[in-house]
Enzyme design. Structure first.
Site, PDB file in Angstrom:
ATOM      1  N   SER A 200      50.639  37.845  20.479  1.00  0.00           N
ATOM      2  CA  SER A 200      50.708  38.782  19.787  1.00  0.00           C
ATOM      3  C   SER A 200      52.171  38.420  18.819  1.00  0.00           C
ATOM      4  O   SER A 200      51.411  38.530  17.626  1.00  0.00           O
ATOM      5  CB  SER A 200      51.010  40.333  19.786  1.00  0.00           C
ATOM      6  OG  SER A 200      51.273  40.204  20.513  1.00  0.00           O
TER       7      SER A 200
ATOM      8  N   ASP B 288      58.608  49.902  18.480  1.00  0.00           N
ATOM      9  CA  ASP B 288      57.978  48.423  18.630  1.00  0.00           C
ATOM     10  C   ASP B 288      59.475  47.687  18.183  1.00  0.00           C
ATOM     11  O   ASP B 288      59.757  47.652  17.323  1.00  0.00           O
ATOM     12  CB  ASP B 288      56.838  48.761  18.324  1.00  0.00           C
ATOM     13  CG  ASP B 288      56.598  47.030  18.195  1.00  0.00           C
ATOM     14  OD1 ASP B 288      57.166  46.443  19.344  1.00  0.00           O
ATOM     15  OD2 ASP B 288      54.975  46.505  18.051  1.00  0.00           O
TER      16      ASP B 288
ATOM     17  N   HIS C  34      57.446  42.834  18.177  1.00  0.00           N
ATOM     18  CA  HIS C  34      56.624  42.523  16.756  1.00  0.00           C
ATOM     19  C   HIS C  34      57.466  42.656  15.842  1.00  0.00           C
ATOM     20  O   HIS C  34      58.959  43.535  15.973  1.00  0.00           O
ATOM     21  CB  HIS C  34      55.774  42.786  17.006  1.00  0.00           C
ATOM     22  CG  HIS C  34      54.752  42.884  17.960  1.00  0.00           C
ATOM     23  ND1 HIS C  34      54.534  44.361  18.928  1.00  0.00           N
ATOM     24  CD2 HIS C  34      53.628  41.962  18.350  1.00  0.00           C
ATOM     25  CE1 HIS C  34      53.773  43.778  19.821  1.00  0.00           C
ATOM     26  NE2 HIS C  34      53.408  42.488  19.309  1.00  0.00           N
TER      27      HIS C  34
END
Length: 419
Positions: A150, A395, A398
């Site tokens: 990702s 998070d 990312h």
């Protein structure tokens, strides 16, 4: 008249003279023999070194595909510092229609925006501005492919956003076909693609949507399972790291398939599993990529910031509420494995196909301020306990877009056109 017999002292002198003469003769022959052997060894060694240097020089002088110029001598674009730039940054806005909602931090009420206004400045040189027209023209009739997890998808989306703002709405599209997402610039007949393969090899986490698996297994020698979808790409950007970091020995399926009831699985160290995968990738490149027409890139590990103690912060804290970057130039987080970096260097040095290494780890390590943190779409409702403690669901892997990953693509642009 008879000569008198030699005296004992005279005989002794003659014996000493003959012994000395014999020693000199033997030494003379030894010197000649040593010289011949040394000459041979030196000639062979010199010839070997010369051939090695010649190969390096030849490789260096070969013009890489897509190159239009060269960088300044001694320019290391990955060594530098972040400088404030509120004139040219950000390079686009969150209005880019292709950014996933888990990356749009401003739309999800992030209260600060300083993270948007930093640009990377190498110490000994400068990098060219990202030129979307040059990139699109160079991709005319071609295919650029990002392969990995990702984080590589984030870099793919960043690239699409950098380009799409220069393309009319009716001349661009984005479609997803399972693990493959394709952005098409129709007037250029150009495709920019992303392919989900977090380990590059076949694994039990290959589903592009449902892949949150803790007991991860990869199948040995299986790169063609995904690699058949990569063939024909003119530029490939690989990454793989995050999914290997389980903190435990890694499971390798030796034979058969994941569907077999009885599986032949062995456990090896993370470094050995990673080395196996890198060697598979290098072999695949040799068979499938023409270095005269195509380019291969590999993006180094993307750092996370889950342990604030790494940068002198409080225990039990992470990137949540971090709005300033790390200023210690020597900072290296505990999440980034130097052993894995050594494996990459070891294996890539054997590749016959040139691999351009995008060493974004150090420059990204400073940016604890640039993660999505809690400012993103949450796919599951948050519990009252989570809401009361944002650190628990921040998070710190990312990155917000626009943001840090645009710099990765500026460096990719630099290495592609000015290697």
């Amino acid at each position: 008249m008879k000569s008198s017999p030699s005296s004992p002292s005279s005989l002794l002198r003659k014996t000493r003279f003959l012994s000395t003469l014999l020693a000199v003769i033997i030494l003379f022959f030894i010197i000649i023999l040593y010289s011949e052997v040394s000459s041979f060894i030196f000639t062979q060694s010199h010839s070997s070194n010369y051939n090695s240097i010649s190969r390096l020089i030849k490789r260096k002088k070969e013009k890489l595909a897509f190159a239009v110029g060269e960088r300044e001598e001694g320019c290391d674009v990955f060594s530098g510092s972040w400088v404030w730039d509120n004139k040219s940054r950000p390079l686009y806005t969150e209005d880019c229609p292709y950014i996933q909602p888990q990356l749009t931090c401003q739309q999800h009420r992030r209260p600060d925006n300083d993270y948007l206004y930093w640009t990377w400045q190498p110490h000994s040189c400068s990098i060219p501005s990202f030129n979307a027209t040059l990139m699109l023209e160079s991709l005319r009739g071609k295919r650029m492919l990002f392969v990995g997890d990702s984080l590589n998808r984030g870099q793919f989306v960043s690239m699409v956003c950098l380009l799409q703002q220069h393309i009319p709405d009716n001349a661009k599209s984005m479609e997803t076909f399972g693990s493959l997402t394709v952005f098409t610039a129709k007037d250029y007949n150009a495709r920019i693609e992303y392919y989900w393969a977090p380990f590059l090899l076949e694994s039990n986490a290959d589903d592009a949507v449902i892949h949150r698996i803790t007991d991860r297994v990869v199948r040995k020698g299986s790169i063609n399972k995904h690699g058949k979808k990569w063939r024909g790409a003119d530029i490939i950007v690989f990454n793989t790291y995050l999914w290997w970091m389980t903190g435990m020995p890694f499971k390798i399926l030796q034979k058969g398939s994941f569907k077999d009831e009885v599986k032949d699985i062995v456990e090896v160290s993370t470094e050995d599993a990673y080395r196996m995968t890198m060697k598979s990738m290098v072999r695949w490149l040799k068979k499938n990529m023409d270095s005269n027409k195509s380019r291969v890139f590999f993006t180094s590990m993307s750092p996370s910031h889950y342990k604030s103690m790494d940068w002198g912060g409080e225990a039990e804290k992470n990137c949540y509420n971090e709005t300033k970057m790390i200023e210690d130039a020597s900072y290296w987080g505990s999440d980034c494995s130097k052993n894995v970096m050594l494996v990459i260097r070891e294996v890539f040095s054997t590749s016959e196909v040139p691999i351009t290494f995008l060493n974004i780890t150090q420059l990204s390590s400073y940016r604890k301020d640039a993660h999505t943190s809690i400012y993103k779409k949450q796919w599951s409702p948050l519990t009252p306990e989570q809401l009361a403690n944002p650190v628990s669901y921040a998070d710190c892997t990312h990155w917000c877009l626009p943001g840090l990953q645009d710099t990765w693509n500026e460096l990719l642009f630099t290495k592609l056109f000015y290697p």
